[in-house]
Write a protein that holds these residues in place. Sequence first.
Motif, PDB file in Angstrom:
ATOM      1  N   LEU A  10       0.826  -1.209   0.000  1.00 27.52           N
ATOM      2  CA  LEU A  10       0.000   0.000   0.000  1.00 27.52           C
ATOM      3  C   LEU A  10       0.859   1.257   0.000  1.00 27.52           C
ATOM      4  O   LEU A  10       0.509   2.271  -0.624  1.00 27.52           O
ATOM      5  CB  LEU A  10      -0.938  -0.019   1.207  1.00 27.52           C
ATOM      6  N   ALA A  11       2.005   1.204   0.710  1.00 25.32           N
ATOM      7  CA  ALA A  11       2.922   2.343   0.693  1.00 25.32           C
ATOM      8  C   ALA A  11       3.472   2.559  -0.716  1.00 25.32           C
ATOM      9  O   ALA A  11       3.632   3.698  -1.175  1.00 25.32           O
ATOM     10  CB  ALA A  11       4.060   2.106   1.684  1.00 25.32           C
ATOM     11  N   TRP A  12       3.753   1.457  -1.387  1.00 25.43           N
ATOM     12  CA  TRP A  12       4.214   1.514  -2.779  1.00 25.43           C
ATOM     13  C   TRP A  12       3.152   2.156  -3.661  1.00 25.43           C
ATOM     14  O   TRP A  12       3.455   3.028  -4.486  1.00 25.43           O
ATOM     15  CB  TRP A  12       4.542   0.094  -3.236  1.00 25.43           C
ATOM     16  N   GLN A  13       1.901   1.766  -3.493  1.00 21.22           N
ATOM     17  CA  GLN A  13       0.822   2.351  -4.293  1.00 21.22           C
ATOM     18  C   GLN A  13       0.644   3.831  -3.973  1.00 21.22           C
ATOM     19  O   GLN A  13       0.354   4.638  -4.863  1.00 21.22           O
ATOM     20  CB  GLN A  13      -0.488   1.591  -4.061  1.00 21.22           C
ATOM     21  N   GLY A  14       0.813   4.198  -2.702  1.00 24.22           N
ATOM     22  CA  GLY A  14       0.750   5.609  -2.336  1.00 24.22           C
ATOM     23  C   GLY A  14       1.853   6.411  -3.013  1.00 24.22           C
ATOM     24  O   GLY A  14       1.631   7.537  -3.482  1.00 24.22           O
ATOM     25  N   THR A  15       3.054   5.827  -3.079  1.00 22.02           N
ATOM     26  CA  THR A  15       4.167   6.471  -3.779  1.00 22.02           C
ATOM     27  C   THR A  15       3.849   6.638  -5.258  1.00 22.02           C
ATOM     28  O   THR A  15       4.167   7.672  -5.867  1.00 22.02           O
ATOM     29  CB  THR A  15       5.455   5.637  -3.616  1.00 22.02           C
ATOM     30  N   ALA A  16       3.206   5.625  -5.845  1.00 20.10           N
ATOM     31  CA  ALA A  16       2.814   5.715  -7.250  1.00 20.10           C
ATOM     32  C   ALA A  16       1.838   6.862  -7.477  1.00 20.10           C
ATOM     33  O   ALA A  16       1.943   7.593  -8.473  1.00 20.10           O
ATOM     34  CB  ALA A  16       2.194   4.391  -7.702  1.00 20.10           C
ATOM     35  N   VAL A  17       0.893   7.049  -6.562  1.00 18.11           N
ATOM     36  CA  VAL A  17      -0.066   8.156  -6.681  1.00 18.11           C
ATOM     37  C   VAL A  17       0.660   9.498  -6.667  1.00 18.11           C
ATOM     38  O   VAL A  17       0.366  10.401  -7.463  1.00 18.11           O
ATOM     39  CB  VAL A  17      -1.109   8.094  -5.545  1.00 18.11           C
ATOM     40  N   VAL A  18       1.642   9.639  -5.765  1.00 17.59           N
ATOM     41  CA  VAL A  18       2.416  10.881  -5.681  1.00 17.59           C
ATOM     42  C   VAL A  18       3.170  11.117  -6.993  1.00 17.59           C
ATOM     43  O   VAL A  18       3.174  12.233  -7.533  1.00 17.59           O
ATOM     44  CB  VAL A  18       3.394  10.840  -4.489  1.00 17.59           C
ATOM     45  N   LEU A  19       3.798  10.067  -7.524  1.00 23.66           N
ATOM     46  CA  LEU A  19       4.542  10.204  -8.776  1.00 23.66           C
ATOM     47  C   LEU A  19       3.622  10.574  -9.939  1.00 23.66           C
ATOM     48  O   LEU A  19       3.932  11.467 -10.740  1.00 23.66           O
ATOM     49  CB  LEU A  19       5.263   8.894  -9.094  1.00 23.66           C
ATOM     50  N   LEU A  20       2.482   9.895 -10.015  1.00 22.99           N
ATOM     51  CA  LEU A  20       1.568  10.115 -11.139  1.00 22.99           C
ATOM     52  C   LEU A  20       0.862  11.464 -11.065  1.00 22.99           C
ATOM     53  O   LEU A  20       0.277  11.913 -12.050  1.00 22.99           O
ATOM     54  CB  LEU A  20       0.545   8.980 -11.211  1.00 22.99           C
ATOM     55  N   SER A  21       0.889  12.100  -9.907  1.00 25.90           N
ATOM     56  CA  SER A  21       0.300  13.437  -9.786  1.00 25.90           C
ATOM     57  C   SER A  21       1.281  14.525 -10.221  1.00 25.90           C
ATOM     58  O   SER A  21       0.892  15.685 -10.389  1.00 25.90           O
ATOM     59  CB  SER A  21      -0.129  13.690  -8.340  1.00 25.90           C
ATOM     60  N   ALA A  23       3.885  15.547  -8.430  1.00 27.26           N
ATOM     61  CA  ALA A  23       4.356  16.315  -7.278  1.00 27.26           C
ATOM     62  C   ALA A  23       5.854  16.115  -7.057  1.00 27.26           C
ATOM     63  O   ALA A  23       6.406  15.062  -7.377  1.00 27.26           O
ATOM     64  CB  ALA A  23       3.594  15.895  -6.022  1.00 27.26           C
ATOM     65  N   PHE A  24       6.489  17.142  -6.501  1.00 28.13           N
ATOM     66  CA  PHE A  24       7.882  17.131  -6.060  1.00 28.13           C
ATOM     67  C   PHE A  24       8.875  17.054  -7.224  1.00 28.13           C
ATOM     68  O   PHE A  24       9.667  17.976  -7.428  1.00 28.13           O
ATOM     69  CB  PHE A  24       8.137  15.975  -5.079  1.00 28.13           C
ATOM     70  N   LEU A  25       8.869  15.967  -7.973  1.00 25.66           N
ATOM     71  CA  LEU A  25       9.931  15.715  -8.946  1.00 25.66           C
ATOM     72  C   LEU A  25       9.894  16.658 -10.136  1.00 25.66           C
ATOM     73  O   LEU A  25      10.936  17.102 -10.618  1.00 25.66           O
ATOM     74  CB  LEU A  25       9.855  14.264  -9.428  1.00 25.66           C
ATOM     75  N   GLN A  26       8.684  16.993 -10.611  1.00 25.38           N
ATOM     76  CA  GLN A  26       8.577  17.859 -11.784  1.00 25.38           C
ATOM     77  C   GLN A  26       9.167  19.240 -11.517  1.00 25.38           C
ATOM     78  O   GLN A  26       9.922  19.771 -12.324  1.00 25.38           O
ATOM     79  CB  GLN A  26       7.117  17.981 -12.219  1.00 25.38           C
ATOM     80  N   VAL A  27       8.814  19.820 -10.370  1.00 27.22           N
ATOM     81  CA  VAL A  27       9.320  21.157 -10.052  1.00 27.22           C
ATOM     82  C   VAL A  27      10.814  21.100  -9.772  1.00 27.22           C
ATOM     83  O   VAL A  27      11.567  22.009 -10.135  1.00 27.22           O
ATOM     84  CB  VAL A  27       8.538  21.777  -8.869  1.00 27.22           C
ATOM     85  N   TRP A  28      11.279  20.013  -9.154  1.00 22.65           N
ATOM     86  CA  TRP A  28      12.719  19.866  -8.896  1.00 22.65           C
ATOM     87  C   TRP A  28      13.491  19.780 -10.205  1.00 22.65           C
ATOM     88  O   TRP A  28      14.531  20.421 -10.371  1.00 22.65           O
ATOM     89  CB  TRP A  28      12.968  18.628  -8.049  1.00 22.65           C
ATOM     90  N   ARG A  29      12.970  18.998 -11.161  1.00 19.07           N
ATOM     91  CA  ARG A  29      13.633  18.866 -12.453  1.00 19.07           C
ATOM     92  C   ARG A  29      13.686  20.208 -13.184  1.00 19.07           C
ATOM     93  O   ARG A  29      14.708  20.555 -13.784  1.00 19.07           O
ATOM     94  CB  ARG A  29      12.891  17.849 -13.329  1.00 19.07           C
ATOM     95  N   ARG A  30      12.611  20.954 -13.119  1.00 12.97           N
ATOM     96  CA  ARG A  30      12.575  22.240 -13.832  1.00 12.97           C
ATOM     97  C   ARG A  30      13.501  23.258 -13.179  1.00 12.97           C
ATOM     98  O   ARG A  30      14.166  24.037 -13.869  1.00 12.97           O
ATOM     99  CB  ARG A  30      11.147  22.773 -13.880  1.00 12.97           C
ATOM    100  N   MET A  31      13.547  23.250 -11.846  1.00 10.10           N
ATOM    101  CA  MET A  31      14.361  24.232 -11.135  1.00 10.10           C
ATOM    102  C   MET A  31      15.850  23.912 -11.225  1.00 10.10           C
ATOM    103  O   MET A  31      16.687  24.809 -11.115  1.00 10.10           O
ATOM    104  CB  MET A  31      13.931  24.308  -9.681  1.00 10.10           C
ATOM    105  N   THR A  32      16.218  22.645 -11.379  1.00  9.96           N
ATOM    106  CA  THR A  32      17.624  22.257 -11.382  1.00  9.96           C
ATOM    107  C   THR A  32      18.162  21.943 -12.775  1.00  9.96           C
ATOM    108  O   THR A  32      19.279  22.316 -13.116  1.00  9.96           O
ATOM    109  CB  THR A  32      17.841  21.026 -10.475  1.00  9.96           C
ATOM    110  N   VAL A  33      17.376  21.238 -13.582  1.00  8.87           N
ATOM    111  CA  VAL A  33      17.834  20.817 -14.904  1.00  8.87           C
ATOM    112  C   VAL A  33      17.330  21.745 -16.004  1.00  8.87           C
ATOM    113  O   VAL A  33      17.998  21.991 -16.991  1.00  8.87           O
ATOM    114  CB  VAL A  33      17.384  19.363 -15.197  1.00  8.87           C
ATOM    115  N   GLY A  34      16.129  22.279 -15.811  1.00  9.73           N
ATOM    116  CA  GLY A  34      15.515  23.113 -16.831  1.00  9.73           C
ATOM    117  C   GLY A  34      14.567  22.325 -17.703  1.00  9.73           C
ATOM    118  O   GLY A  34      14.205  21.194 -17.386  1.00  9.73           O
ATOM    119  N   GLU A  35      14.165  22.910 -18.823  1.00 10.89           N
ATOM    120  CA  GLU A  35      13.215  22.259 -19.721  1.00 10.89           C
ATOM    121  C   GLU A  35      13.867  21.070 -20.432  1.00 10.89           C
ATOM    122  O   GLU A  35      15.049  21.115 -20.784  1.00 10.89           O
ATOM    123  CB  GLU A  35      12.696  23.263 -20.760  1.00 10.89           C
TER     124      GLU A  35
END
Length: 422
Positions: A10-21, A23-35
């Motif tokens: 269930l924790a794994w599925q919760g992590t999947a929900v966060v990824l599929l939304s 959250a967190f990673l998209q803004v980090w990628r844009r702020m650090t790596v760019g487009e």
Amino acid sequence: MNIVLRKLELAWQGTAVVLLSGAFLQVWRRMTVGEVDLYQGDPVGRFLLGVAYLGVILLVFHSRKAIAVGRRGTLLWVLLGWVLISALWSTAPATTLRRGAAAMLAALYGLLLAVRYSPRMVLRVLGMALGIIIIGSLASILLSPQWGVMGPPHPGAWRGVFTHKNTLGRLSVLALIVYWTLFRQERRHRVVWALLGLAGTVTLIGSRSATSLAMALLLPPCWIAIQIMTRLQRAYRLAIAPFMVALILVLSIMLPSQLESILGFFGRDLTLTGRIPLWRTLIPIALERPLLGYGYGAFWLGERSPLAAVWARSWNPPHAHNGYLDLWLELGLVGAVLSVLLLVLTVFRSAAWVFRENGSEISTFAFLYSVFFGLANATESVFLESGLNKAIYWVLLTYIYLMSRNMSVKRMHLQGTIKKVA
């Protein structure tokens, strides 16, 4: 040991929900790596998407049930088949196949949720995952405003752990639907769900997303109407339905004359922050390939795609800001009609589910989410989105489509059994 494994799953599925939304990673990628290159895609994003959809493997352990439930979702698989076939005439065939495969995985993930977990468990996982996102967004806004708060052209608007304020606003509305359902369903944890619902309200207001605020205001009347309808006999519901349709038509006629005042209340003008000029530009492009479109995922690829005509007008939109127009552009009228029919069937089936179960919490959630999904596509594009940004919305629609049909079949079997016994 089994309990521990279940919790880890269930924790794994919760992590999947966060990824599929997104959250967190998209803004980090844009702020650090760019487009990233739109044509080649993001290899890191593809890896994380694979991690999120890895749970689909669990369908192997429920193959018979998955086949039984999946067979009742014919329209969904026809639509996804059209998505994959569009690679034959796509302007970017490799991109179409790659993104089409992701859309298929998202639908299979929705099938997994339908066959492996109870509706109550799905809602709990959603509630906890959305809670992490909402709390993380508030922490980002308070502790690191350069990440959590937008600058020009939307200075001061909250985006939290996302790349844009509208994304935070849309997810906040989804969170409110989930927490309202859990608040009514679970008396034991009501305080937790109420506090998370309050936090979601704060992020919704702080996002300054006019479309999200409008959706949040439209959903309570829908809930009240469906609750009233459940208390009426079937004959009365059928009698009231034409009047409700007539009311919608009257409002549709009256709305244009009041549109400027309504949009002004939300801080918008008659161009919907530039959306209407964009739509006027895109419609002639869509008419060049009206039936088949340009291929799934192949239109919004920058200067190397049909989007070049839009880029030439000094605006670089990521999508059409209208899910239905995007469907027409990428899948043609055939794909757009199939998609809209899928949504309409989901709304009607979820409403029928509410009536069958006299307004149960999970059936009401299914109905409200279906309405929310339809409204969200009016000014944003979330239909058939399967990447690390909006995939959670498509996953949930496929889940509800399959679940509502499955519950209908179960009831028919139950009624047949009762008649045989009688």
